[in-house]
Design a protein around this motif. Structure first.
Motif, PDB file in Angstrom:
ATOM      1  N   UNK A 269       0.845  -1.124  -0.021  1.00 59.73           N
ATOM      2  CA  UNK A 269       0.174   0.019   0.010  1.00 59.73           C
ATOM      3  C   UNK A 269       0.970   1.386  -0.030  1.00 59.73           C
ATOM      4  N   UNK A 270       2.118   1.312   0.829  1.00 59.21           N
ATOM      5  CA  UNK A 270       2.689   2.342   0.679  1.00 59.21           C
ATOM      6  C   UNK A 270       3.592   2.513  -0.590  1.00 59.21           C
ATOM      7  N   UNK A 271       4.023   1.521  -1.048  1.00 50.99           N
ATOM      8  CA  UNK A 271       4.705   1.531  -2.356  1.00 50.99           C
ATOM      9  C   UNK A 271       3.818   1.970  -3.509  1.00 50.99           C
ATOM     10  N   UNK A 272       2.482   1.645  -3.416  1.00 46.25           N
ATOM     11  CA  UNK A 272       1.667   1.976  -4.496  1.00 46.25           C
ATOM     12  C   UNK A 272       1.331   3.580  -4.075  1.00 46.25           C
ATOM     13  N   UNK A 273       1.151   3.950  -2.906  1.00 42.56           N
ATOM     14  CA  UNK A 273       0.638   5.264  -2.600  1.00 42.56           C
ATOM     15  C   UNK A 273       1.662   6.362  -2.875  1.00 42.56           C
ATOM     16  N   UNK A 274       2.976   5.936  -2.589  1.00 42.53           N
ATOM     17  CA  UNK A 274       4.325   6.558  -2.959  1.00 42.53           C
ATOM     18  C   UNK A 274       4.143   6.915  -4.564  1.00 42.53           C
ATOM     19  N   UNK A 275       4.103   5.904  -5.035  1.00 45.01           N
ATOM     20  CA  UNK A 275       3.922   6.013  -6.854  1.00 45.01           C
ATOM     21  C   UNK A 275       3.011   6.995  -7.204  1.00 45.01           C
ATOM     22  N   UNK A 276       1.809   6.616  -6.661  1.00 44.53           N
ATOM     23  CA  UNK A 276       0.751   7.660  -7.078  1.00 44.53           C
ATOM     24  C   UNK A 276       1.138   9.050  -6.855  1.00 44.53           C
ATOM     25  N   UNK A 277       1.555   9.501  -5.670  1.00 43.98           N
ATOM     26  CA  UNK A 277       2.095  10.741  -5.378  1.00 43.98           C
ATOM     27  C   UNK A 277       3.029  11.424  -6.086  1.00 43.98           C
ATOM     28  N   UNK A 278       4.005  10.495  -6.312  1.00 50.45           N
ATOM     29  CA  UNK A 278       5.106  10.907  -7.359  1.00 50.45           C
ATOM     30  C   UNK A 278       5.019  11.207  -8.767  1.00 50.45           C
ATOM     31  N   UNK A 279       4.041  10.257  -9.473  1.00 45.37           N
ATOM     32  CA  UNK A 279       3.759  10.201 -10.822  1.00 45.37           C
ATOM     33  C   UNK A 279       2.349  10.825 -11.241  1.00 45.37           C
TER      34      UNK A 279
END
Length: 393
Positions: A269-279
């Motif tokens: 969930x954190x990996x996915x969320x970080x990717x959304x925020x980043x990209x």
């Protein structure tokens, strides 16, 4: 007496004073002139609309003694005023929407269609939910660390900034908590002295990836600026989807990109969320980024040819087809997740599912068919609404 009768003849809405008939000519003026306007979008030919009409009228009569400008019950014939219905994304009848100070509330009314339920809903909407304090210990004791909270500090309640926060707080009352501390002597070092600007901080819940407090440093006196800042914090880029809120999410009219994971899997969930925020911060209005429990949503996983043992899995549901993000680990590859979303919008995902990868040469791959949407079935039920046709988003 004759003048009063002529008014009734030329203004039929006055015959049912508790429910005002709105049209394209008076809609915007009316929702701007009242603190709350509860609107029933209906169609005369819709049987559910006809069933609701007397119930809506009876509920409105309970508020006939409200102060002028406080609450208005209204109706819109969506067939005759299609421009209003289109503007506010009405795609089923009847649709009940609440307008607060001229703005449509984020959530439409979806509960029971009874006089009691409608009345209770409006009574709750009329409540002031901002918690005010003049003691620091009381504010700290009332703060719920599990909720996203905005805390404002003011010298007094007589300022544009204070009014702006109150209005924003009413708009996002269902998503976040709002608290204010009044008086520089009561909150030394936090509440400003007379003539000094107020302070506002956002305290994320203790469930957030980063629970650090965030101060507001923008123009507090500009309502739209403040509202946008609150919205960015209060409505996260990534939300949870459940069977309870799925229908509401479909009504936002955006395709879903969902991370299916095990309920206790916080890492993916954190990996996915970080990717959304980043990209994908610029795609907030183009796609809904969601996290769902893959042990509960087994059915959509099976449509993708996946099971619980394959979690975590990322997929897009366009409400017509489902598209699989082939390898979860690729979210760590810069630009990969963004490309997946942009390929949906360009039609590439749909085209390649039908015809295979875009050919480099003129060779055409055989047709294939992507898995059908499963979340499309969680849209509003035809047993409660007359649904207007909608194609793939």
């Amino acid at each position: 007496m004759l003048r009063w009768l002529s008014l009734l003849l030329f203004c039929p809405a006055l015959l049912n004073a508790e429910v005002v008939s709105l049209t394209s000519q008076n809609f915007e003026q009316t929702i701007q002139a009242n603190e709350l306007v509860f609107v029933n979008f209906y169609a005369d030919w819709c049987r559910f609309s006809q069933m609701l009409k007397p119930i809506f009228l009876e509920a409105s009569e309970k508020f006939k003694d409200a102060a002028p400008g406080k609450i208005m019950w209204a109706s819109v014939d969506a067939d005759k005023n299609n421009d209003i219905a289109t503007k506010y994304h009405v795609n089923k009848y009847p649709t009940l929407k609440l307008f607060r100070n001229g703005e449509a509330a984020k959530r439409e009314y979806r509960s029971s269609r009874s006089v009691e339920a409608l009345s209770e809903f409006i009574n709750k909407q009329m409540e002031v939910t901002v918690k005010k304090f003049i003691e620091k210990n009381a504010l700290q004791a009332a703060h719920n660390p599990e909720k996203n909270t905005f805390i404002g500090y003011f010298h007094d309640e007589n300022s544009v900034e204070y009014k702006n926060l109150m209005n924003v707080a009413m708009f996002y009352r269902d998503e976040c908590e709002f608290m204010v501390g009044i008086g520089d002597l009561n909150f030394p070092g936090e509440a400003p002295a007379a003539g000094q600007p107020p302070k506002l901080v956002f305290q994320p819940s203790n469930k957030a990836v980063n629970p650090a407090q965030i101060p507001f440093s923008g123009d507090f006196a500009t309502y739209e600026y403040l509202k946008q800042w609150v919205a960015d914090k209060c409505v996260p880029l990534v939300r949870e989807i459940t069977f309870q809120n799925a229908e509401e999410l479909t009504e936002e009219g955006l395709p879903f990109m969902i991370l299916f994971k095990k309920s206790d899997d916080k890492v993916s969930e954190k990996i996915f969320t970080d990717a959304i925020v980043r990209e994908l911060p610029d795609q907030r209005k183009a796609i809904n980024c969601l996290v769902g429990d893959g042990t509960i949503f087994k059915h959509p996983l099976s449509h993708l040819g996946k099971s619980e043992s394959d979690l975590p899995v990322i997929a897009i549901d366009s409400f017509r087809h489902m598209y699989l993000f082939k390898n979860f680990e690729d979210v760590n590859v810069p630009g990969k997740l963004r490309e997946f979303v942009l390929d949906l919008h360009s039609g590439k995902l749909h085209r390649e599912f039908h015809h295979g990868p875009d050919p480099v040469t003129g060779n055409q791959a055989p047709d294939t068919e992507p898995p059908p949407s499963t979340f499309e079935k969680l849209k509003p039920a035809s047993s409660r609404y007359t649904i207007l046709d909608k194609t793939e988003l």
